[in-house]
Design a protein around this motif. Sequence first.
Motif, PDB file in Angstrom:
ATOM      1  N   ARG A 192       0.757  -1.197  -0.211  1.00 37.36           N
ATOM      2  CA  ARG A 192       0.093  -0.053   0.012  1.00 37.36           C
ATOM      3  C   ARG A 192       0.937   1.219  -0.011  1.00 37.36           C
ATOM      4  NH1 ARG A 192      -5.664   0.222  -0.765  1.00 37.36           N
ATOM      5  NH2 ARG A 192      -6.377  -1.742   0.174  1.00 37.36           N
ATOM      6  N   ILE A 193       2.091   1.000   0.368  1.00 31.45           N
ATOM      7  CA  ILE A 193       2.983   2.160   0.549  1.00 31.45           C
ATOM      8  C   ILE A 193       4.083   2.349  -0.511  1.00 31.45           C
ATOM      9  CG2 ILE A 193       4.623   3.322   1.838  1.00 31.45           C
ATOM     10  CD1 ILE A 193       1.705   3.664   3.114  1.00 31.45           C
ATOM     11  N   ASN A 194       4.724   1.330  -0.601  1.00 33.60           N
ATOM     12  CA  ASN A 194       6.114   1.104  -1.354  1.00 33.60           C
ATOM     13  C   ASN A 194       5.831   0.769  -3.026  1.00 33.60           C
ATOM     14  OD1 ASN A 194       5.767  -1.680  -1.471  1.00 33.60           O
ATOM     15  ND2 ASN A 194       7.250  -1.870  -0.075  1.00 33.60           N
ATOM     16  N   ASN A 195       4.418   0.499  -3.191  1.00 32.77           N
ATOM     17  CA  ASN A 195       3.971   0.401  -4.650  1.00 32.77           C
ATOM     18  C   ASN A 195       2.866   1.258  -4.853  1.00 32.77           C
ATOM     19  OD1 ASN A 195       4.295  -0.880  -7.239  1.00 32.77           O
ATOM     20  ND2 ASN A 195       2.664  -2.633  -6.747  1.00 32.77           N
ATOM     21  N   SER A 196       2.648   2.232  -4.371  1.00 30.02           N
ATOM     22  CA  SER A 196       1.652   3.078  -4.603  1.00 30.02           C
ATOM     23  C   SER A 196       1.434   4.185  -5.714  1.00 30.02           C
ATOM     24  CB  SER A 196       1.044   4.117  -3.483  1.00 30.02           C
ATOM     25  OG  SER A 196       2.191   4.851  -3.084  1.00 30.02           O
ATOM     26  N   LEU A 197       0.627   4.581  -6.344  1.00 25.38           N
ATOM     27  CA  LEU A 197       1.035   5.793  -7.630  1.00 25.38           C
ATOM     28  C   LEU A 197       1.687   6.890  -7.010  1.00 25.38           C
ATOM     29  CD1 LEU A 197      -2.654   5.588  -9.391  1.00 25.38           C
ATOM     30  CD2 LEU A 197      -0.387   4.675  -9.996  1.00 25.38           C
ATOM     31  N   SER A 198       1.312   7.237  -5.812  1.00 21.03           N
ATOM     32  CA  SER A 198       1.830   8.381  -5.053  1.00 21.03           C
ATOM     33  C   SER A 198       3.182   8.357  -4.909  1.00 21.03           C
ATOM     34  CB  SER A 198       0.949   8.598  -3.659  1.00 21.03           C
ATOM     35  OG  SER A 198       1.694   9.819  -2.977  1.00 21.03           O
ATOM     36  N   ILE A 199       3.801   7.158  -4.323  1.00 20.09           N
ATOM     37  CA  ILE A 199       5.261   7.144  -4.101  1.00 20.09           C
ATOM     38  C   ILE A 199       5.904   7.348  -5.450  1.00 20.09           C
ATOM     39  CG2 ILE A 199       5.380   4.405  -3.893  1.00 20.09           C
ATOM     40  CD1 ILE A 199       7.858   7.084  -2.156  1.00 20.09           C
ATOM     41  N   ILE A 206      12.751  13.207  -7.278  1.00 22.40           N
ATOM     42  CA  ILE A 206      13.583  12.906  -6.561  1.00 22.40           C
ATOM     43  C   ILE A 206      15.212  12.744  -7.197  1.00 22.40           C
ATOM     44  CG2 ILE A 206      14.670  11.693  -4.563  1.00 22.40           C
ATOM     45  CD1 ILE A 206      12.429  13.437  -3.668  1.00 22.40           C
ATOM     46  N   ILE A 207      15.957  13.528  -6.740  1.00 20.03           N
ATOM     47  CA  ILE A 207      17.424  13.300  -7.360  1.00 20.03           C
ATOM     48  C   ILE A 207      18.228  12.996  -6.202  1.00 20.03           C
ATOM     49  CG2 ILE A 207      19.383  14.359  -8.441  1.00 20.03           C
ATOM     50  CD1 ILE A 207      17.257  16.410  -9.629  1.00 20.03           C
ATOM     51  N   PRO A 208      19.083  11.776  -6.057  1.00 12.20           N
ATOM     52  CA  PRO A 208      18.894  10.810  -7.177  1.00 12.20           C
ATOM     53  C   PRO A 208      17.730   9.834  -6.950  1.00 12.20           C
ATOM     54  CG  PRO A 208      20.379  10.212  -5.664  1.00 12.20           C
ATOM     55  CD  PRO A 208      19.886  11.310  -5.157  1.00 12.20           C
ATOM     56  N   SER A 209      17.301   9.557  -7.967  1.00 15.54           N
ATOM     57  CA  SER A 209      15.966   8.618  -7.944  1.00 15.54           C
ATOM     58  C   SER A 209      16.275   7.300  -7.268  1.00 15.54           C
ATOM     59  CB  SER A 209      15.253   8.532  -9.182  1.00 15.54           C
ATOM     60  OG  SER A 209      14.022   7.743  -9.203  1.00 15.54           O
ATOM     61  N   GLY A 210      15.385   6.507  -6.926  1.00 18.43           N
ATOM     62  CA  GLY A 210      15.849   5.028  -6.277  1.00 18.43           C
ATOM     63  C   GLY A 210      14.600   4.320  -5.980  1.00 18.43           C
ATOM     64  N   GLU A 211      14.810   3.125  -5.691  1.00 18.35           N
ATOM     65  CA  GLU A 211      13.673   2.165  -5.390  1.00 18.35           C
ATOM     66  C   GLU A 211      12.801   2.666  -4.017  1.00 18.35           C
ATOM     67  OE1 GLU A 211      12.872  -0.665  -7.120  1.00 18.35           O
ATOM     68  OE2 GLU A 211      14.163   0.172  -8.450  1.00 18.35           O
ATOM     69  N   PRO A 212      11.387   2.605  -4.287  1.00 10.88           N
ATOM     70  CA  PRO A 212      10.431   3.008  -3.259  1.00 10.88           C
ATOM     71  C   PRO A 212      10.933   2.637  -1.884  1.00 10.88           C
ATOM     72  CG  PRO A 212       9.163   2.642  -5.407  1.00 10.88           C
ATOM     73  CD  PRO A 212      10.796   2.055  -5.612  1.00 10.88           C
ATOM     74  N   LYS A 213      11.073   1.206  -1.816  1.00 14.57           N
ATOM     75  CA  LYS A 213      11.355   0.731  -0.411  1.00 14.57           C
ATOM     76  C   LYS A 213      12.492   1.343   0.275  1.00 14.57           C
ATOM     77  CE  LYS A 213      11.440  -3.781   1.908  1.00 14.57           C
ATOM     78  NZ  LYS A 213      11.591  -5.086   1.912  1.00 14.57           N
ATOM     79  N   THR A 214      13.600   1.155  -0.738  1.00 15.39           N
ATOM     80  CA  THR A 214      14.736   2.052  -0.144  1.00 15.39           C
ATOM     81  C   THR A 214      14.766   3.336   0.483  1.00 15.39           C
ATOM     82  OG1 THR A 214      16.139   0.573  -1.653  1.00 15.39           O
ATOM     83  CG2 THR A 214      17.401   2.196  -0.695  1.00 15.39           C
ATOM     84  N   TYR A 215      13.935   4.017  -0.393  1.00 19.71           N
ATOM     85  CA  TYR A 215      13.842   5.535  -0.161  1.00 19.71           C
ATOM     86  C   TYR A 215      12.893   5.815   1.073  1.00 19.71           C
ATOM     87  CZ  TYR A 215      12.519  10.549  -0.192  1.00 19.71           C
ATOM     88  OH  TYR A 215      12.493  11.527   0.106  1.00 19.71           O
ATOM     89  N   LEU A 216      11.927   4.789   1.188  1.00 18.97           N
ATOM     90  CA  LEU A 216      10.949   4.852   2.480  1.00 18.97           C
ATOM     91  C   LEU A 216      11.786   4.608   3.857  1.00 18.97           C
ATOM     92  CD1 LEU A 216       7.944   3.703   0.713  1.00 18.97           C
ATOM     93  CD2 LEU A 216       8.252   5.972   1.655  1.00 18.97           C
ATOM     94  N   GLU A 217      12.582   3.408   3.576  1.00 20.56           N
ATOM     95  CA  GLU A 217      13.227   2.812   4.868  1.00 20.56           C
ATOM     96  C   GLU A 217      14.480   3.945   5.248  1.00 20.56           C
ATOM     97  OE1 GLU A 217      13.190  -1.767   4.182  1.00 20.56           O
ATOM     98  OE2 GLU A 217      14.803  -0.727   3.374  1.00 20.56           O
ATOM     99  N   ASN A 218      14.919   4.592   4.115  1.00 20.86           N
ATOM    100  CA  ASN A 218      16.164   5.442   4.683  1.00 20.86           C
ATOM    101  C   ASN A 218      15.399   6.779   5.078  1.00 20.86           C
ATOM    102  OD1 ASN A 218      18.339   4.090   3.381  1.00 20.86           O
ATOM    103  ND2 ASN A 218      18.029   5.259   1.457  1.00 20.86           N
ATOM    104  N   GLN A 219      14.068   7.292   5.053  1.00 14.08           N
ATOM    105  CA  GLN A 219      13.498   8.107   5.569  1.00 14.08           C
ATOM    106  C   GLN A 219      12.777   7.775   6.835  1.00 14.08           C
ATOM    107  OE1 GLN A 219      13.379  11.430   4.642  1.00 14.08           O
ATOM    108  NE2 GLN A 219      14.889  10.801   3.001  1.00 14.08           N
ATOM    109  N   GLU A 220      13.122   6.521   7.282  1.00 14.76           N
ATOM    110  CA  GLU A 220      12.586   5.903   8.442  1.00 14.76           C
ATOM    111  C   GLU A 220      11.007   6.254   8.731  1.00 14.76           C
ATOM    112  OE1 GLU A 220      14.573   7.674  11.527  1.00 14.76           O
ATOM    113  OE2 GLU A 220      16.237   6.585  11.379  1.00 14.76           O
ATOM    114  N   LEU A 221      10.488   5.842   7.320  1.00 16.88           N
ATOM    115  CA  LEU A 221       8.757   5.866   7.227  1.00 16.88           C
ATOM    116  C   LEU A 221       8.175   4.605   7.167  1.00 16.88           C
ATOM    117  CD1 LEU A 221       8.478   8.699   4.589  1.00 16.88           C
ATOM    118  CD2 LEU A 221       8.061   9.080   6.901  1.00 16.88           C
TER     119      LEU A 221
END
Length: 489
Positions: A192-199, A206-221
């Motif tokens: 629902r979070i790492n495969n959403s249209l929103s993410i 975002i620069i640099p771009s990356g994988e949704p799950k990696t970005y969300l984990e790095n942001q501690e979300l």
Amino acid sequence: MVDSMQGNGQILLDLVWPKQEISKGFSMYPIYEITPDQAAKLLTLREDFLNDVKAKEIKPSKLSETVSAFANAAGGDLYIGIAENKTNNTKVWNGFFEPEEANDIPQVLLQAHPFGNHLLFEYLHCDGLPGLVLHITVKKVKELVRSSSKEIFIRINAGKQKIDSEDALKRLELDKGIITFENEWVEVSEGRINNSLSILNFLLNIIPSGEPKTYLENQELIKPNHAKVCGVLLFCDEPAIYLPKRSSIKIMRYRTKEDDIGREFLDGNPLTIEGDVYNLIFNSVSKTKDILEGIQKLTENGLESIKYPDETLHEVITNAVLHRDYSIVADVQIRIFDNRVEVESPGKLPGHVTTKNILHTQSARNPSLVRLINKFPDPPNKDVGEGLNTAFRAMELLRLKKPVIHESENSVLVIIRHESLGSPEEIVMEYMNHNEEITNSTARELTGIKSENSMKNVFLRLKNSGLLEPIPERRGAASAWRRVVKAQD
């Protein structure tokens, strides 16, 4: 010198404005001379959420509880040296003989909170009245302010309430923005979070771009099967599934101009706007504008569609969504009336923000939400920190009155009225540039004046200025006014 306040935060600018500074003994704090009229206003000051008076005999430790209560709420004003005559229920000026007599008060209050950044002290003197009244301005601050006994209080109406439970303390910390509900964890299916249209839309920017799950984990979300409230609001396509009655906007249309409303004025069913925060804001602004286009207002040129500045609607709604208190189970409400739009956001103003300084200070209740949504393409908070200023300026450019901001116990209400900046006399004469006559009811429609007698007084002023006159043959309910007809030579 500090402004004083009376009832509902209404500023009395003339209350203690100094005529001159005087010297009566040694004082670390300024002493101001005030007039008998100003002193009389102090003696009739209503004790309420923002004001309190105390006799000079009050113990500083007891006074520190009231200071704690004010600083942990909206701030306020304290006047020490005004006693109550219980026989006739009046207040009596009975101040300190000299400043040194009150020295214990600042010392105790500053010991309780050494930085003292929430306190301002000054003395007031009036010829003919005994002694000096100590005026303490208590400012709202983000941190918790304790009494001299290390207890925490909050101002409730004209009194104080002790915070004596963990739940009450957490509620106060949320209100003040010390902690934020956006960091709470919610049980969520990862997809629902790492495969959403929103993410996916977000990461394109975002620069640099990356994988949704990696970005969300790095942001501690996110963490396994959980996401923070901030992550759900931003990157879940349907956050209402996980945050019901916290993540939507209700839009209601009321066919009335009255302040006292009931369901009988509601036009149709309320609309519910849902979606991630980014789309929630833009879709709500768009739907509000659509509804407003169907409302017509009488002008000097006849009926015209109401027009509000796009910037005002956008900034007020954005502010309501990004800075609301998500711990409160209530949606943002947009109420559309014939003459105004009301936007109500759950939660009090955060930190040190008040209705008085809101245009000149910042305190983000949801800092992660504000920071991350600003990374979206065409972010709704493009000019971070300038939103409400932009809204106010846009209203002025259209010669409309500025929005009004009210804070209640559980919400912040912004009222955007469709009323001209011009005086009633100017509005009437503008109408007369395009029309032969004007009635009292038409004038009230144009000016927003509710009282028939008040409107009549406007006409009388225009008559005395030689601009308008009553039409002789029009009497009673049919009476009307016209430009002055000059006698022929």
